[in-house]
Design a protein around this motif. Structure first.
Motif, PDB file in Angstrom:
ATOM      1  N   LYS A 158       0.884  -1.135  -0.002  1.00  0.00           N
ATOM      2  CA  LYS A 158       0.013   0.035  -0.052  1.00  0.00           C
ATOM      3  C   LYS A 158       0.941   1.254   0.020  1.00  0.00           C
ATOM      4  CE  LYS A 158      -4.131   1.628   2.438  1.00  0.00           C
ATOM      5  NZ  LYS A 158      -3.614   2.578   3.674  1.00  0.00           N
ATOM      6  N   GLN A 159       1.865   1.322   0.694  1.00  0.00           N
ATOM      7  CA  GLN A 159       2.767   2.340   0.930  1.00  0.00           C
ATOM      8  C   GLN A 159       3.488   2.613  -0.490  1.00  0.00           C
ATOM      9  OE1 GLN A 159       4.629   0.865   4.430  1.00  0.00           O
ATOM     10  NE2 GLN A 159       4.848   2.800   5.086  1.00  0.00           N
ATOM     11  N   LEU A 160       4.074   1.558  -1.201  1.00  0.00           N
ATOM     12  CA  LEU A 160       4.650   1.688  -2.273  1.00  0.00           C
ATOM     13  C   LEU A 160       3.772   2.048  -3.327  1.00  0.00           C
ATOM     14  CD1 LEU A 160       6.558  -1.648  -2.098  1.00  0.00           C
ATOM     15  CD2 LEU A 160       7.528   0.408  -2.139  1.00  0.00           C
ATOM     16  N   GLU A 161       2.573   1.597  -3.492  1.00  0.00           N
ATOM     17  CA  GLU A 161       1.454   2.190  -4.589  1.00  0.00           C
ATOM     18  C   GLU A 161       1.066   3.698  -4.081  1.00  0.00           C
ATOM     19  OE1 GLU A 161      -0.738  -2.084  -5.576  1.00  0.00           O
ATOM     20  OE2 GLU A 161      -1.986  -0.449  -4.297  1.00  0.00           O
ATOM     21  N   GLU A 162       1.015   3.925  -3.018  1.00  0.00           N
ATOM     22  CA  GLU A 162       0.682   5.318  -2.399  1.00  0.00           C
ATOM     23  C   GLU A 162       1.829   6.363  -3.085  1.00  0.00           C
ATOM     24  OE1 GLU A 162      -1.920   7.129  -1.667  1.00  0.00           O
ATOM     25  OE2 GLU A 162      -0.916   8.807  -1.224  1.00  0.00           O
ATOM     26  N   ARG A 163       2.898   5.984  -2.783  1.00  0.00           N
ATOM     27  CA  ARG A 163       4.334   6.620  -2.984  1.00  0.00           C
ATOM     28  C   ARG A 163       4.456   6.876  -4.668  1.00  0.00           C
ATOM     29  NH1 ARG A 163       6.497  11.094  -2.648  1.00  0.00           N
ATOM     30  NH2 ARG A 163       8.506  11.267  -2.559  1.00  0.00           N
ATOM     31  N   ALA A 164       4.226   5.715  -5.508  1.00  0.00           N
ATOM     32  CA  ALA A 164       4.188   5.522  -7.122  1.00  0.00           C
ATOM     33  C   ALA A 164       3.333   6.490  -7.422  1.00  0.00           C
ATOM     34  CB  ALA A 164       4.048   4.051  -7.334  1.00  0.00           C
ATOM     35  N   ARG A 165       2.130   6.642  -6.910  1.00  0.00           N
ATOM     36  CA  ARG A 165       1.194   7.601  -7.262  1.00  0.00           C
ATOM     37  C   ARG A 165       1.388   8.977  -7.154  1.00  0.00           C
ATOM     38  NH1 ARG A 165      -3.576   9.501  -5.028  1.00  0.00           N
ATOM     39  NH2 ARG A 165      -3.510   8.151  -3.360  1.00  0.00           N
ATOM     40  N   GLU A 166       1.930   9.317  -5.924  1.00  0.00           N
ATOM     41  CA  GLU A 166       2.541  10.710  -5.885  1.00  0.00           C
ATOM     42  C   GLU A 166       3.360  11.115  -6.567  1.00  0.00           C
ATOM     43  OE1 GLU A 166       1.832  10.644  -0.861  1.00  0.00           O
ATOM     44  OE2 GLU A 166       3.811  10.740  -1.674  1.00  0.00           O
ATOM     45  N   ILE A 167       4.488  10.275  -6.992  1.00  0.00           N
ATOM     46  CA  ILE A 167       5.672  10.403  -7.911  1.00  0.00           C
ATOM     47  C   ILE A 167       5.428  10.669  -9.254  1.00  0.00           C
ATOM     48  CG2 ILE A 167       7.696   9.622  -8.808  1.00  0.00           C
ATOM     49  CD1 ILE A 167       8.616   9.615  -6.070  1.00  0.00           C
ATOM     50  N   GLY A 168       4.341   9.643  -9.664  1.00  0.00           N
ATOM     51  CA  GLY A 168       3.583   9.893 -11.061  1.00  0.00           C
ATOM     52  C   GLY A 168       2.911  11.222 -11.320  1.00  0.00           C
ATOM     53  N   GLN A 169       2.410  11.693 -10.328  1.00  0.00           N
ATOM     54  CA  GLN A 169       1.477  12.887 -10.485  1.00  0.00           C
ATOM     55  C   GLN A 169       2.384  14.164 -10.399  1.00  0.00           C
ATOM     56  OE1 GLN A 169      -1.363  12.775  -7.170  1.00  0.00           O
ATOM     57  NE2 GLN A 169      -2.606  11.312  -8.562  1.00  0.00           N
ATOM     58  N   GLN A 170       3.429  13.925  -9.517  1.00  0.00           N
ATOM     59  CA  GLN A 170       4.598  15.058  -9.599  1.00  0.00           C
ATOM     60  C   GLN A 170       5.299  15.260 -10.878  1.00  0.00           C
ATOM     61  OE1 GLN A 170       5.348  17.238  -6.877  1.00  0.00           O
ATOM     62  NE2 GLN A 170       6.249  18.214  -8.627  1.00  0.00           N
ATOM     63  N   ILE A 171       5.407  14.090 -11.644  1.00  0.00           N
ATOM     64  CA  ILE A 171       6.374  13.904 -12.959  1.00  0.00           C
ATOM     65  C   ILE A 171       5.325  14.717 -13.919  1.00  0.00           C
ATOM     66  CG2 ILE A 171       7.072  12.507 -14.826  1.00  0.00           C
ATOM     67  CD1 ILE A 171       8.327  10.781 -12.532  1.00  0.00           C
ATOM     68  N   THR A 172       4.163  14.380 -13.802  1.00  0.00           N
ATOM     69  CA  THR A 172       3.055  14.654 -14.850  1.00  0.00           C
ATOM     70  C   THR A 172       3.079  16.238 -14.522  1.00  0.00           C
ATOM     71  OG1 THR A 172       1.677  12.671 -14.501  1.00  0.00           O
ATOM     72  CG2 THR A 172       0.463  14.441 -15.397  1.00  0.00           C
ATOM     73  N   ASP A 178      16.454  13.106  -8.440  1.00  0.00           N
ATOM     74  CA  ASP A 178      15.634  14.289  -8.521  1.00  0.00           C
ATOM     75  C   ASP A 178      13.996  13.846  -7.676  1.00  0.00           C
ATOM     76  OD1 ASP A 178      16.764  16.314 -10.392  1.00  0.00           O
ATOM     77  OD2 ASP A 178      17.114  14.283 -11.290  1.00  0.00           O
ATOM     78  N   TYR A 179      13.816  12.583  -8.040  1.00  0.00           N
ATOM     79  CA  TYR A 179      12.409  12.164  -7.396  1.00  0.00           C
ATOM     80  C   TYR A 179      13.044  10.783  -6.766  1.00  0.00           C
ATOM     81  CZ  TYR A 179      10.420  14.873 -11.218  1.00  0.00           C
ATOM     82  OH  TYR A 179      10.108  15.901 -12.116  1.00  0.00           O
ATOM     83  N   VAL A 180      12.518  10.589  -5.181  1.00  0.00           N
ATOM     84  CA  VAL A 180      13.142   9.652  -4.626  1.00  0.00           C
ATOM     85  C   VAL A 180      11.817   9.172  -3.698  1.00  0.00           C
ATOM     86  CG1 VAL A 180      14.230   9.114  -2.258  1.00  0.00           C
ATOM     87  CG2 VAL A 180      15.178  10.696  -4.166  1.00  0.00           C
ATOM     88  N   GLY A 181      11.607   7.730  -3.731  1.00  0.00           N
ATOM     89  CA  GLY A 181      10.462   7.160  -3.298  1.00  0.00           C
ATOM     90  C   GLY A 181      10.502   7.149  -1.755  1.00  0.00           C
ATOM     91  N   PHE A 182      11.642   6.501  -1.222  1.00  0.00           N
ATOM     92  CA  PHE A 182      11.865   6.457   0.278  1.00  0.00           C
ATOM     93  C   PHE A 182      13.350   6.402   0.565  1.00  0.00           C
ATOM     94  CE2 PHE A 182       8.122   4.084  -0.700  1.00  0.00           C
ATOM     95  CZ  PHE A 182       7.294   4.610   0.057  1.00  0.00           C
TER      96      PHE A 182
END
Ligand code: IMP
Ligand code: MG
Length: 176
Positions: free
Chosen positions: A13-27, A143-147
């Motif tokens: 769940k944490q991984l999916e949530e972070r991937a979503r945040e970073i995908g949105q940030q890149i967008t 530039d973008y770090v998950g954790f």
């Protein structure tokens, strides 16, 4: 799972949530760019992270892969980077986002970044699932770090030890 694997550091769940945040940030960061964005995944460790991030990127982008190794299967980088699979795409004038599993010593990304810079892209950024700042031996940051992770040998969600544990749907570490 084998008793070599420790407790869970980051769950599905944490991984999916972070991937979503970073995908949105890149967008957000590239949505007004008139140049193409290309994601370059570094095989094999970045695969799970890359697919999860990409599902959240709303851009007309392309993807490619490279594979490289620093010799051996020990838990420390040898310091010598070898390219085992090169790019298939032309990246000239494109915004490159390198997708990596972990920045540890930084030797791999330091080498790859200057290698890719020779192909004259519009820009290069790094999107890494994990950052192990304590391992750094080069002046390079993602530039973008998950954790952020401590000085542990991490496995799961793409990361391996001797090619094993990549399939774990969570991130853990190896007990020594
Ligand atoms: P570097 O030391 O930053 O050059 O990292 C090189 C590569 O070593 C990374 O892309 C990973 O594939 C691998 N690596 C570094 N630290 C770890 C770890 O804690 N677990 C699994 N693989 C790692
Ligand atoms: Mg590896």
């Amino acid at each position: 799972m084998s008793n070599k694997v420790g407790t869970v550091l980051f769950d599905r769940k944490q991984l999916e949530e972070r991937a979503r945040e970073i995908g949105q940030q890149i967008t957000e960061d590239y949505k007004d760019s008139d140049k193409e964005v290309i994601f370059i995944g570094i095989l094999r460790g970045a695969v799970m992270w890359m697919t999860d991030v990409l599902k959240n990127v709303e851009l007309e982008c392309s993807i490619d892969f490279m594979a490289c190794s620093s010799y051996g299967s020990s838990t420390k980088s040898s310091g010598v980077v070898k390219i085992n699979k090169d790019l298939d795409s032309d990246i000239k004038d494109k915004h490159v986002i390198i997708v990596e599993d972990i920045v540890d010593s930084g030797i791999t990304l330091n080498y790859l970044k200057s290698y890719l810079a020779n192909h004259e892209p519009a820009s290069i950024r790094i999107c890494s699932l994990l950052n192990k700042a304590s391992g750094r031996r080069c002046d390079i940051e993602a530039d973008y770090v998950g954790f952020e992770v401590d000085d542990l040998f991490i496995v799961g969600y793409g990361l391996d030890y001797d090619q094993k544990y990549r399939n774990l749907p969570y991130i853990s570490y190896l007990n020594d």
